[in-house]
Design an enzyme around this catalytic site. Structure first.
Site, PDB file in Angstrom:
ATOM      1  N   GLU A  77      48.488  33.836  32.053  1.00 28.64           N
ATOM      2  CA  GLU A  77      47.639  34.651  32.915  1.00 28.64           C
ATOM      3  C   GLU A  77      46.690  33.751  33.686  1.00 28.64           C
ATOM      4  O   GLU A  77      46.531  32.563  33.376  1.00 28.64           O
ATOM      5  CB  GLU A  77      46.816  35.648  32.083  1.00 28.64           C
ATOM      6  N   ASP A  78      46.026  34.323  34.686  1.00 28.03           N
ATOM      7  CA  ASP A  78      44.972  33.604  35.376  1.00 28.03           C
ATOM      8  C   ASP A  78      43.839  33.324  34.397  1.00 28.03           C
ATOM      9  O   ASP A  78      43.649  34.033  33.400  1.00 28.03           O
ATOM     10  CB  ASP A  78      44.442  34.420  36.562  1.00 28.03           C
ATOM     11  N   VAL A  79      43.039  32.328  34.715  1.00 28.13           N
ATOM     12  CA  VAL A  79      41.985  31.907  33.796  1.00 28.13           C
ATOM     13  C   VAL A  79      40.919  32.973  33.590  1.00 28.13           C
ATOM     14  O   VAL A  79      40.216  32.980  32.574  1.00 28.13           O
ATOM     15  CB  VAL A  79      41.351  30.584  34.302  1.00 28.13           C
ATOM     16  N   LYS A 126      47.259  42.079  39.760  1.00 30.25           N
ATOM     17  CA  LYS A 126      46.195  42.093  40.774  1.00 30.25           C
ATOM     18  C   LYS A 126      46.739  42.537  42.126  1.00 30.25           C
ATOM     19  O   LYS A 126      46.107  43.331  42.842  1.00 30.25           O
ATOM     20  CB  LYS A 126      45.549  40.707  40.888  1.00 30.25           C
TER      21      LYS A 126
END
Length: 223
Positions: free
Chosen positions: A37-39, A181
């Site tokens: 996943e994104d940070v 997103k």
């Protein structure tokens, strides 16, 4: 190979968090996980399965009771990560982590802001949508490091939990690899359909959490 599940907020491949490098006398490793996943995305629930392959360790046969002590040591030394089910697996078992990657499912919750005022009834239609097929082009936010491509993904089900006239929590169960997103805000039309097109208004995502990674691996270790 060592495998476990973890709830993390730091870079887990940082060896400072893993004392088993010194315990098993290995200086090199390979790191793999069930997706990423994104940070800024939290992984909640029971965490994300991953494994670390230690290269030419001097110690390879570790009893389960020692692995439990090692797990306790890791969990007691930091609040950044929490590890469970620490164990050694065979190379054959490790392959199960990557089998059928795109067929796996993941559950998310997202805090959404909407352009126009809404009421709780405005969200009910989301529950009626099943196995929604998406066409997603490479997101603008990662186009600088990934090739331009289009992928088809599926949102199996979703629902909206009303907060106030401009916010709600979106719950989704999706095919692994779905750009969440971009599904919410549409990415300037690069994801079709999107939550924005479904609600006929601009929508944006403020927070995103992974609630579960639906991978039945590795086996659960009794405490």
């Amino acid at each position: 190979m060592i495998t476990f599940n973890v709830d993390f907020q730091v870079y887990l491949c940082d060896s400072d968090h893993f004392p088993f490098f010194s315990h098993l006398d290995s200086s090199e490793y390979r790191f793999s996980s069930a997706g990423r996943e994104d940070v800024d995305v939290r992984t909640l629930g029971r965490g994300r399965p991953f494994l670390v392959e230690l290269i030419q360790p001097h110690i390879s046969d570790v009893p389960l009771d020692k692995m439990k002590l090692l797990q306790q040591e890791i969990n007691s030394e930091t609040t950044d990560i929490a590890i469970r089910d620490l164990q050694i697996v065979s190379r054959e078992e490790s392959g199960k982590l990557k089998v059928g990657e795109t067929e796996k499912t993941k559950s998310y919750s997202a805090l959404v802001r909407v352009e126009k005022p809404i009421q709780p009834d405005d969200l009910k239609f989301l529950e009626e949508i099943k196995d929604l097929k998406l066409a997603q082009k490479t997101p603008i936010r990662v186009i600088h490091r990934r090739p331009l491509a289009s992928r088809d993904r599926v949102i199996h089900n979703m629902s909206g939990e009303y907060i106030d006239s401009q916010h709600f929590t979106l719950h989704l169960k999706t095919q692994a690899g779905t750009y969440i997103k971009e599904f919410v805000h549409g990415d300037f039309g690069r994801t079709q359909p999107s939550l924005s097109t479904l609600m006929h208004m601009d929508t944006d995502i403020l927070e995103l959490d992974v609630e579960s990674v639906d991978v039945d691996w590795p086996k659960t270790i009794d405490e």
